[in-house]
Design a protein around this motif. Structure first.
Motif, PDB file in Angstrom:
ATOM      1  N   HIS A  22       0.892  -1.231  -0.075  1.00 57.21           N
ATOM      2  CA  HIS A  22       0.139  -0.074   0.088  1.00 57.21           C
ATOM      3  C   HIS A  22       1.147   1.302   0.022  1.00 57.21           C
ATOM      4  N   ILE A  23       2.110   1.318   0.854  1.00 62.53           N
ATOM      5  CA  ILE A  23       2.793   2.347   0.897  1.00 62.53           C
ATOM      6  C   ILE A  23       3.330   2.552  -0.516  1.00 62.53           C
ATOM      7  N   ALA A  24       4.095   1.571  -1.045  1.00 63.60           N
ATOM      8  CA  ALA A  24       4.651   1.735  -2.295  1.00 63.60           C
ATOM      9  C   ALA A  24       3.655   1.812  -3.581  1.00 63.60           C
ATOM     10  N   ALA A  36       1.324   9.739   9.420  1.00 64.70           N
ATOM     11  CA  ALA A  36       1.166  11.236   9.582  1.00 64.70           C
ATOM     12  C   ALA A  36       1.813  11.674  10.933  1.00 64.70           C
ATOM     13  N   ASP A  37       2.166  11.004  11.775  1.00 69.20           N
ATOM     14  CA  ASP A  37       3.008  11.163  12.922  1.00 69.20           C
ATOM     15  C   ASP A  37       4.154   9.894  13.065  1.00 69.20           C
ATOM     16  N   PRO A  38       5.043  10.291  12.270  1.00 65.04           N
ATOM     17  CA  PRO A  38       6.110   9.238  12.068  1.00 65.04           C
ATOM     18  C   PRO A  38       6.695   9.287  13.763  1.00 65.04           C
ATOM     19  N   PRO A  39       7.285   8.037  13.860  1.00 63.95           N
ATOM     20  CA  PRO A  39       8.119   7.926  15.261  1.00 63.95           C
ATOM     21  C   PRO A  39       9.380   8.699  15.090  1.00 63.95           C
ATOM     22  N   ALA A  40      10.028   9.016  16.137  1.00 58.45           N
ATOM     23  CA  ALA A  40      11.194   9.845  16.325  1.00 58.45           C
ATOM     24  C   ALA A  40      12.551   9.298  15.896  1.00 58.45           C
ATOM     25  N   GLU A  41      12.400   7.944  16.014  1.00 58.52           N
ATOM     26  CA  GLU A  41      13.763   7.095  15.704  1.00 58.52           C
ATOM     27  C   GLU A  41      13.757   6.584  14.467  1.00 58.52           C
ATOM     28  N   THR A  42      14.724   6.582  13.785  1.00 57.81           N
ATOM     29  CA  THR A  42      14.929   6.346  12.359  1.00 57.81           C
ATOM     30  C   THR A  42      15.453   4.914  12.206  1.00 57.81           C
ATOM     31  N   PRO A  43      15.116   4.021  11.212  1.00 54.53           N
ATOM     32  CA  PRO A  43      15.677   2.792  11.168  1.00 54.53           C
ATOM     33  C   PRO A  43      17.110   2.822  10.687  1.00 54.53           C
ATOM     34  N   SER A  44      18.016   1.869  10.813  1.00 52.44           N
ATOM     35  CA  SER A  44      19.496   1.827  10.571  1.00 52.44           C
ATOM     36  C   SER A  44      19.280   1.818   8.855  1.00 52.44           C
ATOM     37  N   ASN A  45      20.432   2.480   8.563  1.00 53.44           N
ATOM     38  CA  ASN A  45      20.669   2.357   7.012  1.00 53.44           C
ATOM     39  C   ASN A  45      21.153   0.999   6.638  1.00 53.44           C
ATOM     40  N   ASP A  46      20.214   0.332   5.688  1.00 54.10           N
ATOM     41  CA  ASP A  46      20.424  -0.809   5.172  1.00 54.10           C
ATOM     42  C   ASP A  46      20.237  -0.688   3.678  1.00 54.10           C
ATOM     43  N   ALA A  47      21.093  -1.022   2.866  1.00 54.99           N
ATOM     44  CA  ALA A  47      21.016  -1.019   1.246  1.00 54.99           C
ATOM     45  C   ALA A  47      19.866  -2.017   0.844  1.00 54.99           C
ATOM     46  N   ASN A  48      19.345  -3.000   1.684  1.00 55.54           N
ATOM     47  CA  ASN A  48      18.188  -4.037   1.020  1.00 55.54           C
ATOM     48  C   ASN A  48      16.879  -3.384   1.245  1.00 55.54           C
ATOM     49  N   TYR A  49      16.669  -2.351   2.077  1.00 56.17           N
ATOM     50  CA  TYR A  49      15.418  -2.170   2.499  1.00 56.17           C
ATOM     51  C   TYR A  49      15.285  -0.411   2.073  1.00 56.17           C
ATOM     52  N   PHE A  50      14.007  -0.161   1.680  1.00 52.50           N
ATOM     53  CA  PHE A  50      13.460   1.062   1.391  1.00 52.50           C
ATOM     54  C   PHE A  50      13.285   1.507   2.815  1.00 52.50           C
ATOM     55  N   PRO A  51      13.646   2.797   3.017  1.00 56.35           N
ATOM     56  CA  PRO A  51      13.441   3.291   4.452  1.00 56.35           C
ATOM     57  C   PRO A  51      12.049   3.307   4.812  1.00 56.35           C
ATOM     58  N   PRO A  52      11.344   3.903   4.031  1.00 55.85           N
ATOM     59  CA  PRO A  52       9.824   4.206   4.612  1.00 55.85           C
ATOM     60  C   PRO A  52       9.223   2.815   4.951  1.00 55.85           C
ATOM     61  N   LEU A  53       9.593   1.687   4.164  1.00 51.36           N
ATOM     62  CA  LEU A  53       8.953   0.330   4.450  1.00 51.36           C
ATOM     63  C   LEU A  53       9.597  -0.226   5.827  1.00 51.36           C
ATOM     64  N   LYS A  54      10.924   0.103   5.795  1.00 46.97           N
ATOM     65  CA  LYS A  54      11.516  -0.443   7.083  1.00 46.97           C
ATOM     66  C   LYS A  54      11.228   0.259   8.299  1.00 46.97           C
ATOM     67  N   LEU A  55      10.791   1.554   8.181  1.00 49.49           N
ATOM     68  CA  LEU A  55      10.231   2.057   9.304  1.00 49.49           C
ATOM     69  C   LEU A  55       8.764   1.443   9.801  1.00 49.49           C
ATOM     70  N   VAL A  56       7.953   1.233   8.763  1.00 52.09           N
ATOM     71  CA  VAL A  56       6.726   0.475   9.085  1.00 52.09           C
ATOM     72  C   VAL A  56       6.983  -0.944   9.844  1.00 52.09           C
TER      73      VAL A  56
END
Length: 361
Positions: A44-46, A70-90
């Protein structure tokens, strides 16, 4: 074209998921369910950059917001080339909060067999969409020009349930349905485990959504993708699978039981499983008294009804009306209430008309 908003309400009752993991021939545990659910949410996000997402968890006795775009969490996911950051955050946010709430439930010695707060999660989803609608109208010129507020485009709620109906929640569910109709929100429902839920069927039918009972639970992701991924605007051009038969039965206001035939107050439309002399709902506003002869006739008609619509009528029932005091009761003897209906009328809740009962459709 604006993006689509999806609010997902997931039933996270540990006892029900334990039973689902033991059910044959298609067992489904909570870990496999969350894995397939995350794949659906990522799709759905993609699907479109403007799409928004909110996930609400219904735990035993409480409901909480697990993720909100609309209210994303303050923490950010770790950088990983195998994951798209918004999907990794979910994925990371949902898994962290689900585990946290389940651990809190265990540490507080909570009753994991208590009914899940599915109605509370549904109410929070509607409030969340209403907040987005107000923000959407504030960002448009229609609000400043004094025109009618617009509804949030393509907003919908998906309920994933594993629990049976809670008859005590009938009135809150109906109020949620009316609120969804006012907000033009589509409610979809998927029953993953357990019997068919009457209330979710009605919620999906009355809001123009789809209700699916999952027969092949090993194909959960396919059901979610084919039936619930397209937004309401796209469903007008495609054929979305749904259920043909809808159970329109209601729960009585006195004992909270789902009934086939009930007695309805002509003033406030409260439903009772037995004829009562005074309506217990509206007596504080208007004392509604029902004639005793009318109650006797309705009670006699109710006793001659079959136990279910599919069963034949009892052969021992008299074929002609019984006589009392030398007279045959007539339907016109009952004084009529508002709209020409008798006070405390008998209404059939299973789409059939028998013995003068009024069909609900």
């Amino acid at each position: 074209m604006a993006g689509s908003h999806l609010s997902v309400v997931i039933d996270l009752s540990p006892s029900q998921w334990h039973l689902s993991s033991l059910h044959q021939p298609y067992p489904l545990d909570i870990s496999a369910f969350i894995s397939q659910l995350l794949a659906f949410l990522n799709a759905h996000i993609a699907f479109k950059h403007e799409n928004t997402l909110a996930v609400f968890g219904a735990f035993p006795g409480k409901s909480t917001l697990l993720y909100s775009s609309a209210d994303p969490p303050a923490e950010t996911p770790s950088n990983d080339a195998n994951y798209f950051p918004p999907l990794k955050l979910v994925d990371s946010t949902m898994m962290h909060r689900i585990v946290q709430n389940l651990e809190t439930l265990t540490q507080n010695n909570g009753d994991d067999k208590a009914p899940s707060a599915l109605v509370g999660a549904l109410t929070k989803a509607l409030c969340y969409i209403n907040r987005l609608t107000l923000e959407f109208n504030a960002a448009t010129t229609n609000a400043t020009e004094g025109l009618e507020p617009l509804a949030l485009p393509d907003s919908r709620i998906l309920i994933l349930s594993v629990s049976p109906d809670q008859t005590a929640s009938y009135i809150p569910v109906m109020n949620s349905i009316f609120s969804a109709q006012k907000l033009k929100v589509t409610i979809d429902a998927c029953q993953i485990y357990g019997p068919d839920t009457v209330f979710l069927q009605q919620a999906a039918h009355l809001t123009g959504g789809s209700y699916i009972y999952l027969e092949r639970r090993d194909a959960l992701l396919q059901y979610l993708t084919m039936a619930f991924l397209p937004p309401p605007s796209v469903r007008q051009t495609i054929s979305v699978p749904t259920q043909d038969k809808i159970d329109f039965r209601a729960a009585c206001f006195c004992h909270k039981n789902i009934i086939d035939v009930g007695f309805v107050c002509s003033v406030c439309l409260s439903i009772f499983c037995q004829p009562v002399p005074v309506c217990s709902t509206c007596r504080q506003v208007l004392l509604t008294k029902f004639p005793f002869k009318t109650l006797q006739r309705l009670n006699a008609a109710r006793s001659s009804l079959p136990s279910s619509p599919s069963q034949p009528r009892n052969s021992s029932a008299p074929s002609s009306p019984q006589k009392t005091n030398g007279r045959t009761p007539s339907r016109t003897e009952a004084p009529l209430g508002p709209g020409g209906l008798p006070h405390s009328g008998s209404i059939s809740l299973n789409n059939s008309t028998t013995n003068g009962a009024i069909s609900s459709r």
